[in-house]
Design an enzyme around this catalytic site. Structure first.
Site, PDB file in Angstrom:
ATOM      1  N   GLY A 130      -8.542  87.388   5.922  1.00 20.42           N
ATOM      2  CA  GLY A 130      -8.917  87.042   4.656  1.00 20.42           C
ATOM      3  C   GLY A 130      -8.930  85.781   4.422  1.00 20.42           C
ATOM      4  CE1 TYR A 134      -1.241  79.410  -7.885  1.00 20.87           C
ATOM      5  CE2 TYR A 134      -1.326  77.306  -6.668  1.00 20.87           C
ATOM      6  CZ  TYR A 134      -0.833  78.281  -7.583  1.00 20.87           C
ATOM      7  OH  TYR A 134       0.404  77.545  -8.607  1.00 20.87           O
ATOM      8  CB  ILE A 197      -4.113  92.707   0.480  1.00 19.20           C
ATOM      9  CG1 ILE A 197      -3.401  93.280  -0.621  1.00 19.20           C
ATOM     10  CG2 ILE A 197      -3.891  93.250   1.688  1.00 19.20           C
ATOM     11  CD1 ILE A 197      -3.669  94.608  -0.739  1.00 19.20           C
ATOM     12  N   GLY A 209       1.006  89.710   3.793  1.00 23.21           N
ATOM     13  CA  GLY A 209       1.061  90.993   2.912  1.00 23.21           C
ATOM     14  C   GLY A 209       0.183  90.772   1.537  1.00 23.21           C
ATOM     15  CG  LEU A 210       1.512  92.910  -1.956  1.00 25.03           C
ATOM     16  CD1 LEU A 210       1.406  92.571  -3.328  1.00 25.03           C
ATOM     17  CD2 LEU A 210       1.447  94.456  -1.767  1.00 25.03           C
ATOM     18  CB  CYS A 227     -10.608  86.444  -1.678  1.00 25.87           C
ATOM     19  SG  CYS A 227      -8.843  86.464  -2.288  1.00 25.87           S
TER      20      CYS A 227
END
Lengths: 294, 162
Positions: A130, A134, A197, A209-210, A227
């Site tokens: 990814g 922030y 993610i 993770g997320l 992203c």
């Protein structure tokens, strides 16, 4: 809205793997929970779910570097076990972070509106997938360290499953209708991304993770192209519930309301995480992560 | 060899249309190509041993499951690799995965084309998508790897279980 999610229940993994309980001292000693073991344990017989250790610091604002090092150390320990055809339990770390930007393996400096050497916030180049994102207070960050051999050995499935957790949280706890956007991993309400993610997988062990924006101050996102997506924005649960036209500074909104939102989101995240991944959480003391013998 | 590569590319092209399906697509799993003459690790890397050099990459099965590779992280020439230990990574769909070396040795060459064109791993996993070339330090390690038939069976069993 959320159609039935095709997640696997616990099929026997393709190769025999014996789980063993953790070597770390803990007040609750989780006995190995594996569907082929014959160890009698009355509490385990009540559930089919695998156990997952939960290091829950959801009200704490933790430096990114610290949580990152916990994950890496848990993964390294587990990889040694996996190499020996054994395994430990899954883990879940829940935190908020101090303000920070993080980059993934392929992240491009073009997605930063500042010189990388002159970042307004601490900046970390990580090993997750990814683009830049922030993290900061008001955002709940989940780091599941799962062995996908006990779930589904399919990274696409895992990303969709993480999205599913958040989609269910937004709907069941906040009545917000969220969705996926094909080709853009994450969870969206309209054209605003509420959850980002990015993961790393090593020998089918996941980490990173997320991150779900609950009451996050979104202004640091304006310094990046989050992203790498230029024509869509970032949102938070708080903004959506109150109407994003009103800036939070003039609303007379109380911090305690933020706290309640975080509490509600947190409870729902843990519940939906357990449902989607068919896990049972065993809460662990955080001091285990911070102990010097790690 | 050429026929197999053609079949692999065509199968890849067909599979790309099903890669958007988030859930189970049973038929795609049968078409991953496995080449004779290579050795395979159970973490889905292949090794081609020719003389004193071994070439390493990830298999068609692996690239198919990953989806479009957007980034490849490779080590430097002159470094070393150890059997079953990560030497690099591939990123797809916001997930970066370790790539493990099937054997130990010294890295003598790295495929620099992958930084510009990571998609070579998808389109040509056994040829242009090679990742590193290694001088094996312990050639007997190759014997414990799987051959083509064994690896094909391994993939079928792994996919069937999920």
């Amino acid at each position: 809205m959320t159609s039935s999610f095709n997640y696997s229940t616990h099929l026997i993994p393709p190769r025999p793997i014996t789980t063993q309980s953790t070597q770390r001292p803990t007040s609750q000693r989780p006995t190995a929970s594996h569907h082929t073991t014959t160890e009698p344990n009355s509490s385990l017989q009540q559930t089919n779910k695998r156990r997952c250790k939960c290091y829950d610091m959801y009200k704490q604002v933790v430096p990114f570097a610290e949580a990152w090092s916990w994950q890496k150390s848990i993964v390294e320990e587990r990889k040694l076990l996996v190499d020996g055809n054994e395994d430990g339990l899954d883990s879940l770390i829940v935190v908020q972070h101090q303000p920070v930007y993080t980059l993934g393996t392929a992240s491009s400096e073009k997605n930063l509106n500042f010189d990388i050497k002159d970042s307004p916030l601490p900046l970390y180049q990580t090993e997750r997938g990814g683009e830049v994102t922030y993290h900061g207070p008001g955002q709940l960050v989940l780091y599941p360290i799962l062995n996908l051999r006990f779930q589904k050995m399919d990274l696409h499935w895992y990303m969709r499953a993480l999205e599913e957790v958040v989609i269910r949280v937004l709907f069941s706890a906040f009545s917000l209708k969220a969705s996926r956007v094909e080709g853009l991993t994450g969870v969206w309400v309209g054209d605003k991304k509420l959850a980002a993610i990015g993961i790393r997988v090593s020998k089918w062990l996941t980490y990173h993770g997320l991150a779900l924006n609950v009451s996050t101050d979104l202004s640091p996102f304006s310094q990046i192209i989050p992203c790498g997506i230029k024509d869509r924005g970032v949102g938070s649960i708080k903004d959506l519930l109150r109407g994003s036209n009103r800036p939070s500074s003039t609303s007379g909104y109380h911090d305690e309301d933020d706290g309640k939102l975080i509490d509600i989101a947190h409870e729902s995240l843990l519940k939906e995480f357990c449902e989607v991944f068919q896990l049972e959480l065993c809460h662990q003391s955080i001091s285990i992560l911070r102990s010097p013998d790690r | 060899m050429a026929l197999r590569i053609w079949a692999s590319s065509t199968a890849n092209a067909l599979r790309l249309s099903t890669a958007t399906t988030p859930y189970f697509s049973p038929l795609s799993r049968c078409f991953s190509s496995v080449l004779d003459g290579l050795k395979y690790a159970n973490s889905h890397e292949w090794v081609k041993h020719e003389g004193s050099v071994a070439t390493i990459g990830i298999t068609d099965h692996a690239q198919d499951h990953l989806g479009e590779v957007v980034f490849v992280d490779l080590p430097d020439t002159g470094g070393s690799v150890t059997k079953a230990t990560g030497f690099g990574a591939v990123e797809s769909v916001k997930a970066t995965s370790d790539v493990n070396s099937p054997i130990s040795g010294e890295i003598v060459e790295v495929n620099t084309k992958l930084s510009e064109t990571p998609g070579l791993i998808n389109s040509s996993p056994y040829e242009d998508g090679w990742m590193i070339k290694v001088k094996p330090s312990n050639p007997s390690e190759l014997e414990s790897l799987m051959g083509a038939k064994e690896y094909t069976k391994f993939c079928e069993e792994e996919d069937a279980a999920h």
